[in-house]
Design a protein around this motif. Structure first.
Motif, PDB file in Angstrom:
ATOM      1  N   LYS A   1       0.686  -1.130  -0.109  1.00  0.00           N
ATOM      2  CA  LYS A   1      -0.111  -0.116  -0.160  1.00  0.00           C
ATOM      3  C   LYS A   1       0.705   1.155  -0.112  1.00  0.00           C
ATOM      4  O   LYS A   1       1.687   1.302   0.784  1.00  0.00           O
ATOM      5  N   LEU A   2       0.561   2.208  -0.937  1.00  0.00           N
ATOM      6  CA  LEU A   2       1.308   3.347  -0.965  1.00  0.00           C
ATOM      7  C   LEU A   2       0.590   4.825  -0.978  1.00  0.00           C
ATOM      8  O   LEU A   2      -0.665   4.518  -1.299  1.00  0.00           O
ATOM      9  N   GLY A   3       0.985   5.449  -0.032  1.00  0.00           N
ATOM     10  CA  GLY A   3       0.160   6.855   0.061  1.00  0.00           C
ATOM     11  C   GLY A   3       1.229   7.829  -0.438  1.00  0.00           C
ATOM     12  O   GLY A   3       2.350   7.875   0.063  1.00  0.00           O
ATOM     13  N   PHE A   4       0.755   9.046  -0.602  1.00  0.00           N
ATOM     14  CA  PHE A   4       1.470  10.162  -1.056  1.00  0.00           C
ATOM     15  C   PHE A   4       0.944  11.517  -0.522  1.00  0.00           C
ATOM     16  O   PHE A   4      -0.168  11.781  -0.233  1.00  0.00           O
ATOM     17  N   ASP A   5       1.893  12.406  -0.228  1.00  0.00           N
ATOM     18  CA  ASP A   5       1.473  13.730   0.379  1.00  0.00           C
ATOM     19  C   ASP A   5       0.922  14.759  -0.533  1.00  0.00           C
ATOM     20  O   ASP A   5       1.341  14.858  -1.591  1.00  0.00           O
ATOM     21  N   ASP A   6      -0.474  15.122  -0.504  1.00  0.00           N
ATOM     22  CA  ASP A   6      -1.269  15.999  -1.297  1.00  0.00           C
ATOM     23  C   ASP A   6      -0.329  17.242  -1.452  1.00  0.00           C
ATOM     24  O   ASP A   6      -0.513  18.086  -2.332  1.00  0.00           O
ATOM     25  N   ASN A   7       0.520  17.678  -0.471  1.00  0.00           N
ATOM     26  CA  ASN A   7       1.124  18.815  -0.561  1.00  0.00           C
ATOM     27  C   ASN A   7       2.121  18.709  -1.785  1.00  0.00           C
ATOM     28  O   ASN A   7       2.879  19.798  -2.017  1.00  0.00           O
ATOM     29  N   ALA A   8       2.467  17.806  -2.124  1.00  0.00           N
ATOM     30  CA  ALA A   8       3.516  17.371  -3.180  1.00  0.00           C
ATOM     31  C   ALA A   8       2.979  17.364  -4.625  1.00  0.00           C
ATOM     32  O   ALA A   8       3.714  16.870  -5.455  1.00  0.00           O
ATOM     33  N   ALA A   9       1.760  17.607  -4.707  1.00  0.00           N
ATOM     34  CA  ALA A   9       0.871  17.368  -6.042  1.00  0.00           C
ATOM     35  C   ALA A   9       1.534  18.109  -7.312  1.00  0.00           C
ATOM     36  O   ALA A   9       1.578  17.801  -8.289  1.00  0.00           O
ATOM     37  N   PHE A  10       2.084  19.243  -6.800  1.00  0.00           N
ATOM     38  CA  PHE A  10       2.666  20.316  -7.746  1.00  0.00           C
ATOM     39  C   PHE A  10       4.085  19.568  -8.420  1.00  0.00           C
ATOM     40  O   PHE A  10       4.129  20.041  -9.797  1.00  0.00           O
ATOM     41  N   ARG A  11       4.714  18.748  -7.727  1.00  0.00           N
ATOM     42  CA  ARG A  11       5.908  18.214  -8.198  1.00  0.00           C
ATOM     43  C   ARG A  11       5.795  16.636  -8.450  1.00  0.00           C
ATOM     44  O   ARG A  11       6.719  15.888  -9.194  1.00  0.00           O
ATOM     45  N   GLN A  12       4.741  16.191  -8.496  1.00  0.00           N
ATOM     46  CA  GLN A  12       4.185  14.747  -8.505  1.00  0.00           C
ATOM     47  C   GLN A  12       3.064  14.644  -9.644  1.00  0.00           C
ATOM     48  O   GLN A  12       2.000  13.839  -9.358  1.00  0.00           O
ATOM     49  N   LYS A  13       2.949  15.539 -10.504  1.00  0.00           N
ATOM     50  CA  LYS A  13       1.916  15.435 -11.476  1.00  0.00           C
ATOM     51  C   LYS A  13       1.331  14.366 -12.034  1.00  0.00           C
ATOM     52  O   LYS A  13       0.252  13.715 -12.293  1.00  0.00           O
ATOM     53  N   ASP A  14       2.494  13.341 -12.496  1.00  0.00           N
ATOM     54  CA  ASP A  14       2.114  12.139 -13.074  1.00  0.00           C
ATOM     55  C   ASP A  14       1.420  11.303 -11.939  1.00  0.00           C
ATOM     56  O   ASP A  14       0.479  10.307 -12.556  1.00  0.00           O
ATOM     57  N   LEU A  15       1.846  11.299 -10.894  1.00  0.00           N
ATOM     58  CA  LEU A  15       1.501  10.428  -9.811  1.00  0.00           C
ATOM     59  C   LEU A  15      -0.041  10.657  -9.370  1.00  0.00           C
ATOM     60  O   LEU A  15      -0.872   9.704  -9.246  1.00  0.00           O
ATOM     61  N   PHE A  16      -0.237  11.969  -9.264  1.00  0.00           N
ATOM     62  CA  PHE A  16      -1.478  12.501  -8.887  1.00  0.00           C
ATOM     63  C   PHE A  16      -2.625  12.394 -10.025  1.00  0.00           C
ATOM     64  O   PHE A  16      -3.842  12.594  -9.795  1.00  0.00           O
ATOM     65  N   ALA A  17      -2.112  12.197 -11.143  1.00  0.00           N
ATOM     66  CA  ALA A  17      -2.978  11.703 -12.461  1.00  0.00           C
ATOM     67  C   ALA A  17      -3.496  10.566 -12.176  1.00  0.00           C
ATOM     68  O   ALA A  17      -4.572  10.184 -12.813  1.00  0.00           O
ATOM     69  N   LEU A  18      -3.045   9.464 -11.378  1.00  0.00           N
ATOM     70  CA  LEU A  18      -3.319   8.203 -11.020  1.00  0.00           C
ATOM     71  C   LEU A  18      -4.586   8.152 -10.111  1.00  0.00           C
ATOM     72  O   LEU A  18      -5.247   7.255  -9.937  1.00  0.00           O
ATOM     73  N   ALA A  19      -4.951   9.462  -9.520  1.00  0.00           N
ATOM     74  CA  ALA A  19      -6.282   9.463  -8.555  1.00  0.00           C
ATOM     75  C   ALA A  19      -7.601   9.028  -9.243  1.00  0.00           C
ATOM     76  O   ALA A  19      -7.900   9.167 -10.193  1.00  0.00           O
ATOM     77  N   ASP A  20      -8.067   8.049  -8.316  1.00  0.00           N
ATOM     78  CA  ASP A  20      -9.431   7.422  -8.884  1.00  0.00           C
ATOM     79  C   ASP A  20     -10.509   8.158  -7.996  1.00  0.00           C
ATOM     80  O   ASP A  20     -10.663   7.471  -6.862  1.00  0.00           O
ATOM     81  N   PRO A  21     -11.185   8.948  -8.523  1.00  0.00           N
ATOM     82  CA  PRO A  21     -12.535   9.562  -7.716  1.00  0.00           C
ATOM     83  C   PRO A  21     -13.405   8.619  -7.424  1.00  0.00           C
ATOM     84  O   PRO A  21     -14.302   9.040  -6.585  1.00  0.00           O
ATOM     85  N   THR A  22     -13.548   7.741  -8.297  1.00  0.00           N
ATOM     86  CA  THR A  22     -14.443   6.794  -8.149  1.00  0.00           C
ATOM     87  C   THR A  22     -14.653   6.061  -6.731  1.00  0.00           C
ATOM     88  O   THR A  22     -15.633   5.486  -6.075  1.00  0.00           O
ATOM     89  N   GLN A  23     -13.446   6.172  -6.210  1.00  0.00           N
ATOM     90  CA  GLN A  23     -13.227   5.345  -4.865  1.00  0.00           C
ATOM     91  C   GLN A  23     -13.448   6.355  -3.542  1.00  0.00           C
ATOM     92  O   GLN A  23     -13.138   5.928  -2.449  1.00  0.00           O
ATOM     93  N   GLU A  24     -13.637   7.475  -3.903  1.00  0.00           N
ATOM     94  CA  GLU A  24     -13.901   8.591  -3.017  1.00  0.00           C
ATOM     95  C   GLU A  24     -15.267   8.929  -2.650  1.00  0.00           C
ATOM     96  O   GLU A  24     -16.076   8.887  -3.759  1.00  0.00           O
ATOM     97  N   ASP A  25     -15.537   9.518  -1.403  1.00  0.00           N
ATOM     98  CA  ASP A  25     -17.045  10.107  -1.218  1.00  0.00           C
ATOM     99  C   ASP A  25     -17.088  11.202  -2.213  1.00  0.00           C
ATOM    100  O   ASP A  25     -16.215  12.216  -2.493  1.00  0.00           O
ATOM    101  N   PRO A  26     -18.153  11.310  -3.235  1.00  0.00           N
ATOM    102  CA  PRO A  26     -18.241  12.208  -4.230  1.00  0.00           C
ATOM    103  C   PRO A  26     -18.277  13.831  -3.672  1.00  0.00           C
ATOM    104  O   PRO A  26     -17.936  14.696  -4.126  1.00  0.00           O
ATOM    105  N   ARG A  27     -18.726  13.938  -2.290  1.00  0.00           N
ATOM    106  CA  ARG A  27     -18.878  15.140  -1.952  1.00  0.00           C
ATOM    107  C   ARG A  27     -17.580  15.701  -1.261  1.00  0.00           C
ATOM    108  O   ARG A  27     -17.209  16.705  -1.348  1.00  0.00           O
TER     109      ARG A  27
END
Length: 390
Positions: free
Chosen positions: A216-242
């Motif tokens: 299991k891997l987790g990543f710091d949201d504060n690093a989104a600006f320098r990890q754009k490729d990683l954060f493009a992998l986010a799957d919103p279907t797995q999160e509360d839409p709200r």
């Protein structure tokens, strides 16, 4: 289990208090995505192929078949306990070892279905991807008793001596030099990809080498600006839409189980508001912090989030006007309530700069607002609303 590297413990979205959750915002990725990332960084992982349609299953299963003609079919959701989960269509188990010829039939019962596990709650999570993997021939799995703690100087990074210390402590039987390189690669991945956690569970040993059998891997949201490729992998279907919608407007929102919707500025005030709601016998439906300088657009978005929740029977707005004046806040609340069309009782408590002018704006508006004198009064008013849960 080896919890190899961790800046913060991985937790479910209901196991921490909301104010703590606000401080622990992580990007999580699926198993197949993590395996690909680890492989790219020199870490041994099981061979596997992600599939997003049933047409892809037969070929992938054939490629991954072991000597017994079997393959592993894994549901991909961002929650643990998949193997013991149950699909809403009644099919049991989110992980199966099957004969290659049976893989399409099993996959059809899993792909596109909703899997419920201990960590998902009753709603479950949709399975939009399956991960077909080669069945591993493991010599042994390294147990929790084998966790080795090594203090690493963050300015120097992990040293070869420290990696060797971990390998020795784990009792590695295969190539120890190669195993040390695996430990070093895990640390490098953790640092370079701004991970909050790299948890290998289990770390295992084949006849040839160490292998991260699952991770299991987790990543710091504060690093989104320098990890754009990683954060493009986010799957919103797995999160509360709200929560996904709230993030678009830079709102801190977490859905809870009560019936009083809360909109507050400041995490500390939000916690106090939730506590006093409970004290008077109510239950908060959410944690929602709009921040100390919220715009009208953010307030509108906040009202839309609250009113979209069918369990919300009343809305309590608790604002302390410090940087923003209470009269400005009051105008924003009135305009936002009109725009959204709030149909449940709306209770507002204001305090701070220009509070009297703010209260006047609320009282003279044509929006049905219950003005509370203080926090106790606001909580009591919320509790009096019919249908509010205890």
């Amino acid at each position: 289990m080896l919890q190899a590297l961790s800046r913060a413990s991985r937790v479910g979205s209901r196991s921490l208090k909301p104010a703590q959750l606000q401080q622990l915002r992580f990007l999580n990725i699926h198993e197949y995505q993590g395996a690909e990332l680890m492989s790219q960084n020199g870490i041994n992982v099981p061979e596997g192929i992600p599939v997003k349609s049933l047409d892809e299953v037969p070929e992938a299963a054939k490629k991954l078949a072991d000597a017994d003609g079997e393959v592993v079919v894994k549901s991909q959701i961002l929650a643990g306990g998949r193997g013991l989960g149950t699909f809403k269509n009644g099919f049991k188990g989110g992980v199966h070892i099957v004969k290659v010829e049976d893989a399409p039939e099993v996959a059809a019962k899993m792909l596109g279905q909703v899997l419920v596990t201990k960590q998902t709650g009753e709603k479950g999570k949709p399975v939009n991807t399956l991960y077909l993997a080669k069945k591993m021939q493991l010599e042994r799995e390294i147990s929790p008793e084998k966790i080795i703690k090594v203090k690493v100087n963050v300015f120097e990074g992990i040293t070869k001596a420290q990696a060797d210390e971990v390998v020795q402590g784990l009792g590695v039987q295969t190539d120890k030099e190669a195993a040390a390189k695996q430990i070093e690669a895990l640390y490098k991945l953790f640092v370079e990809k701004d991970c909050t956690m790299v948890e290998v569970n289990p770390l295992a040993e084949t006849k040839e080498s160490l292998i991260a059998a699952d991770a299991k891997l987790g990543f710091d949201d504060n690093a989104a600006f320098r990890q754009k490729d990683l954060f493009a992998l986010a799957d919103p279907t797995q999160e509360d839409p709200r929560e996904v919608e709230a993030h678009k407007y830079d709102l801190n929102y977490i859905g809870l189980d009560g019936s009083i919707g809360c909109m507050v500025n400041g995490a500390g005030l939000a916690m106090a508001t939730m506590d006093i709601i409970k004290l008077y016998g109510g239950a908060p439906a959410n944690f929602l912090d709009v921040g100390g300088n919220a715009s009208e657009d953010q307030v509108v978005a906040a009202f839309k989030l609250l009113t979209s929740d069918p369990q919300v029977k009343a809305i309590l707005v608790n604002i302390f006007g410090g940087i923003m004046r209470c009269d400005v806040i009051a105008s924003g609340i009135v305009n936002a309530a009109k725009q959204v069309g709030v149909k449940v009782p709306l209770i507002v408590r204001l305090e701070g700069t220009n509070v009297e002018e703010g209260k006047r704006i609320l009282s003279e508006s044509d929006v049905n607002i219950i003005s509370a004198q203080d926090l106790d009064d606001a909580a009591k008013e919320g509790r009096r609303v019919p249908g509010v849960s205890c």
